[in-house]
Write an enzyme that holds these catalytic residues in place. Sequence first.
Site, PDB file in Angstrom:
ATOM      1  N   ALA A  63       0.863  -1.181   0.000  1.00  0.00           N
ATOM      2  CA  ALA A  63       0.000   0.000   0.000  1.00  0.00           C
ATOM      3  C   ALA A  63       0.901   1.232   0.000  1.00  0.00           C
ATOM      4  CB  ALA A  63      -0.885  -0.011   1.245  1.00  0.00           C
ATOM      5  N   GLY A 102       0.382  -5.139   0.726  1.00  0.00           N
ATOM      6  CA  GLY A 102      -0.781  -5.125  -0.153  1.00  0.00           C
ATOM      7  C   GLY A 102      -0.461  -5.689  -1.518  1.00  0.00           C
ATOM      8  N   GLU A 105      -0.860  -9.251  -1.182  1.00  0.00           N
ATOM      9  CA  GLU A 105      -2.298  -9.516  -0.968  1.00  0.00           C
ATOM     10  C   GLU A 105      -3.059  -9.472  -2.289  1.00  0.00           C
ATOM     11  OE1 GLU A 105      -2.434  -6.556   2.288  1.00  0.00           O
ATOM     12  OE2 GLU A 105      -3.535  -8.106   3.378  1.00  0.00           O
ATOM     13  N   GLU A 125       3.925  -5.790   7.134  1.00  0.00           N
ATOM     14  CA  GLU A 125       3.121  -4.763   7.801  1.00  0.00           C
ATOM     15  C   GLU A 125       3.443  -4.631   9.290  1.00  0.00           C
ATOM     16  OE1 GLU A 125       2.099  -6.919   5.582  1.00  0.00           O
ATOM     17  OE2 GLU A 125       0.514  -6.100   4.317  1.00  0.00           O
TER      18      GLU A 125
HETATM   19  N1  T1G Z   1       4.633   3.426   0.143  1.00  0.00           N
HETATM   20  C1  T1G Z   1       5.117   4.637  -0.207  1.00  0.00           C
HETATM   21  N2  T1G Z   1       6.418   4.881  -0.495  1.00  0.00           N
HETATM   22  C2  T1G Z   1       7.250   3.826  -0.433  1.00  0.00           C
HETATM   23  C3  T1G Z   1       6.819   2.532  -0.075  1.00  0.00           C
HETATM   24  C4  T1G Z   1       5.446   2.350   0.214  1.00  0.00           C
HETATM   25  N3  T1G Z   1       4.925   1.168   0.513  1.00  0.00           N
HETATM   26  N4  T1G Z   1       7.897   1.702  -0.104  1.00  0.00           N
HETATM   27  C5  T1G Z   1       8.945   2.457  -0.460  1.00  0.00           C
HETATM   28  N5  T1G Z   1       8.571   3.721  -0.650  1.00  0.00           N
HETATM   29  C6  T1G Z   1       9.432   4.839  -1.085  1.00  0.00           C
HETATM   30  C7  T1G Z   1      10.524   5.125  -0.084  1.00  0.00           C
HETATM   31  O1  T1G Z   1      10.055   6.016   0.914  1.00  0.00           O
HETATM   32  C8  T1G Z   1      11.576   5.736  -0.965  1.00  0.00           C
HETATM   33  O2  T1G Z   1      11.167   7.083  -1.214  1.00  0.00           O
HETATM   34  C9  T1G Z   1      11.434   4.982  -2.290  1.00  0.00           C
HETATM   35  O3  T1G Z   1      10.110   4.429  -2.260  1.00  0.00           O
HETATM   36  C10 T1G Z   1      12.441   3.863  -2.428  1.00  0.00           C
HETATM   37  O4  T1G Z   1      12.322   3.053  -1.245  1.00  0.00           O
HETATM   38  C11 T1G Z   1      -2.829  -3.012   3.007  1.00  0.00           C
HETATM   39  C12 T1G Z   1      -1.332  -1.858   4.872  1.00  0.00           C
HETATM   40  C13 T1G Z   1      10.205  -2.044  -1.356  1.00  0.00           C
HETATM   41  C14 T1G Z   1      12.072  -3.228  -0.147  1.00  0.00           C
HETATM   42  O5  T1G Z   1       6.192  -2.157   4.100  1.00  0.00           O
HETATM   43  O6  T1G Z   1      10.458  -2.285   2.258  1.00  0.00           O
HETATM   44  O7  T1G Z   1       0.737  -2.780   2.263  1.00  0.00           O
HETATM   45  O8  T1G Z   1      13.221   8.209  -0.288  1.00  0.00           O
HETATM   46  O9  T1G Z   1      14.665   3.532  -0.450  1.00  0.00           O
HETATM   47  O10 T1G Z   1      15.913   0.166  -0.529  1.00  0.00           O
HETATM   48  O11 T1G Z   1      -1.924  -4.845   4.112  1.00  0.00           O
HETATM   49  O12 T1G Z   1      11.055   0.336   0.067  1.00  0.00           O
HETATM   50  O13 T1G Z   1      12.992   7.767  -2.750  1.00  0.00           O
HETATM   51  O14 T1G Z   1      11.515   9.484  -1.641  1.00  0.00           O
HETATM   52  O15 T1G Z   1      13.269   1.712   0.629  1.00  0.00           O
HETATM   53  O16 T1G Z   1      15.116  -0.460  -2.893  1.00  0.00           O
HETATM   54  C15 T1G Z   1       3.732  -2.733   3.133  1.00  0.00           C
HETATM   55  C16 T1G Z   1       8.044  -0.885   2.376  1.00  0.00           C
HETATM   56  C17 T1G Z   1       3.053  -1.414   3.209  1.00  0.00           C
HETATM   57  C18 T1G Z   1       7.278  -2.158   1.995  1.00  0.00           C
HETATM   58  C19 T1G Z   1      12.526  -1.251  -1.610  1.00  0.00           C
HETATM   59  N6  T1G Z   1       4.917  -2.625   2.322  1.00  0.00           N
HETATM   60  N7  T1G Z   1       9.102  -0.641   1.441  1.00  0.00           N
HETATM   61  O17 T1G Z   1      13.686  -0.919  -0.885  1.00  0.00           O
HETATM   62  O18 T1G Z   1      14.119   1.441  -1.735  1.00  0.00           O
HETATM   63  S1  T1G Z   1       1.620  -1.461   4.265  1.00  0.00           S
HETATM   64  C20 T1G Z   1       6.089  -2.306   2.904  1.00  0.00           C
HETATM   65  C21 T1G Z   1      10.267  -1.359   1.505  1.00  0.00           C
HETATM   66  C22 T1G Z   1       0.543  -2.452   3.403  1.00  0.00           C
HETATM   67  C23 T1G Z   1      -1.564  -3.735   3.340  1.00  0.00           C
HETATM   68  C24 T1G Z   1      -0.623  -2.923   4.168  1.00  0.00           C
HETATM   69  C25 T1G Z   1      11.348  -0.939   0.546  1.00  0.00           C
HETATM   70  C26 T1G Z   1      11.508  -1.893  -0.652  1.00  0.00           C
HETATM   71  P1  T1G Z   1      12.297   8.214  -1.481  1.00  0.00           P
HETATM   72  P2  T1G Z   1      13.656   2.452  -0.584  1.00  0.00           P
HETATM   73  P3  T1G Z   1      14.811   0.028  -1.527  1.00  0.00           P
END
Ligand code: T1G
Length: 703
Positions: A63, A102, A105, A125
């Site tokens: 998400a 998500g 999912e 999450e």
């Molecule tokens: N939403 C918005 N921005 C995100 C994002 C996300 N989910 N993931 C990464 N970014 C942005 C981050 O802030 C950075 O921005 C850029 O992307 C590159 O990220 C409904 C509720 C995917 C392994 O927890 O683990 O889904 O600094 O530097 O090292 O059940 O990003 O460039 O402006 O980390 O290559 C669940 C979180 C969400 C994954 C890539 N998903 N992200 O790592 O790049 S909750 C997560 C990561 C959800 C559902 C629930 C990592 C990555 P900027 P980065 P990276």
Amino acid sequence: MSEVVSFHRSERVGIITVDNQPVNALSQAVRQGLVDALGKALADAEVQAILLVGKGRTFIAGADITEFGKPQKDPGLGDVIARYEASEKPVVAAIHGTALGGGLEVALACHYRVAARDAKCGLPEVKLGLLPGAGGTQRLPRLVGVPKALDMIVSGEPIGATDAKAIGLVDEVVEGDLVAGAVAFAAGVASRRPLPRARDLSANVDETKVDPALFDKARKDAAARARGGKAPLRCVDAVKAAVELPFDEGLKRERELFLEAVESTESKALRHVFFGERTAAKIPDVPADTPTTPVRRVAVLGAGTMGGGIAMVFANAGISVLLVDREQDFVDKGLGIIKKNYAATVSKGRLSQGEMDARVGRITGTTSWDGLAEVDLVIEAVFEEMGLKKEIFGKLDKLCRPDAILATNTSTLDTNEIARSTSRPGQVIGLHFFSPANVMRLLEIVRGEKTSKTVVATSMKLARQLGKVGVLVGVCSGFVGNRMLHTYGREAQLLIQEGALPQQVDAVLTRFGFAMGPCATSDLAGLDVGWRIRKGQPRPPPGARYSGAVGDRLAEMGRFGQKTSAGFYRYEPGNRAPMPDPEVEAIIVAVSKELGIERRKVDDHEIFERCMYSMINEGAKILDEGIALRASDIDTVWINGYGFPAHRGGPMFHADVVGLPKIHARLREFLAQHGKAWEPSALLERLAREGKTFASLDAGRGA
Ligand code: T1G
């Protein structure tokens, strides 16, 4: 059709492509685009099977976390997912990179999943203080069984494609071109009926077959690891609902738990931490396109604990290292410890022997400085003595290439003064690693007054390359972390002189979520370290409190902490658990008497406020002096370098939770009771008066 989601047909297969760089997060536009694209695929009579792929480096990674805390816009992710699952045409998710949260999912609601061999699947999450909120807690157990689902959801750790296939999460691992392989797979299943839907699977969640004790154990283990965090417990409860309730009821229970989580301070704290770590890499006056210099060969001066750990950090990142010390037996000892550390990791199965050999092979021990003329970066990690450091930097200045970066690992000395001992202050920077350097994620990058932007940009990029969290800090005694640690440790010691005991002080902080309290931490680091530093410093003026009194007395008795099996606590042989020691209580009572302090009962709340608010006040001063760019940088330092509980967001985030007016009032009271060390920060005073927060200050600075 939204530009972030497109649809086209390849013969009988309709391909839906998500293109929302950099990680294909499920923003509102993506969710709407997915609905529209599915509509087109279903309406196209030529399409007999549908493929969902992500453009760029990854499938959908979750998400859009930036949308949390704002009113949700339709379509909701649950609605999008339900449409894909209800499709009358088979939908195949083609996973590469990381299908997370998500994103996974969505894939779970597809009828099939294929993945590239190096792809990862996960539901992280919980690391954001949440739980999968779009059916993951209900579909995953049905697909892979409750034990595996519990493990993935409660730990938040991803698994690789091969493991995912082995447990039934993925139907096929595609070698070579993923889309071509996935199109072939989709064409192969186009006419297969009935369509397999995770929601229809019941065997794995049959209440008569799932041991209810599994959930009790999962809850108990989660509580033990969470140190007060609630998110892992909600994850267990949501998975339990998959066993206890019919699918749609289970979805409702999951939604209830998710809404509870997303509103929790714990989740707001962890989302703050997530973005804080990434924002720390953004330096306002050093744009992202600032040129950097390649770092391929490095020299580390000093083969002691820090130097050896730093050498490992570079070797782990594939960079060759010269480990230099003045005598061969120091070099040999340092190399021996490095090999022992790697061997321990191999024995735990976390590193292959081949990889260990490769890393050891990248480290060359020597007493000669000859090789320094070739390196791109030198990191000095010798004894904390300014004269020695200046002498070394003077020699490096003559020996190294003019474009080589000269870095000091000093944790207390003035980086500007060290830079002045060279003709190239623009090439000098502080790279302050935290012990053990090969474990701790934090790297304080100390920007000198003359450090060039290229050197700053190169250092920030190097931090990422090394797997470290780099935080840019300014020059002052202790920079950010140690300067605040000093106030926190000072108050802990003064409270012990006034009436508390080490075990009481430590318990207050561990209950808050720290892995260790200040006294146990001192025993781990060694009481002799602080004792030696204090010996070289002027004593406080008469009448002023001296926080080192108990620590000095223990060190004079040879009680250095864990390394001597006795410090603030005593330690049984081979056991690092701190044991309260009546002998230490007697020493403390005697020291209080010598200091003329009448001991009193100190309550836990006072202990917490004095340790925490002294640190927050110092953090506000650091911010006001520009030593830290943002309050979130200070939080990032404390979470990654000092074990501040991430689910509390860091000291400055916690200050906003408590409320700056309240903290300011307490600072004024402590000032009256304990003297000018409690002078409130002018910045904190102003923010409190204006009803502002550290978060609003960061936002105002375009953090
Ligand atoms: N939403 C918005 N921005 C995100 C994002 C996300 N989910 N993931 C990464 N970014 C942005 C981050 O802030 C950075 O921005 C850029 O992307 C590159 O990220 C409904 C509720 C995917 C392994 O927890 O683990 O889904 O600094 O530097 O090292 O059940 O990003 O460039 O402006 O980390 O290559 C669940 C979180 C969400 C994954 C890539 N998903 N992200 O790592 O790049 S909750 C997560 C990561 C959800 C559902 C629930 C990592 C990555 P900027 P980065 P990276």
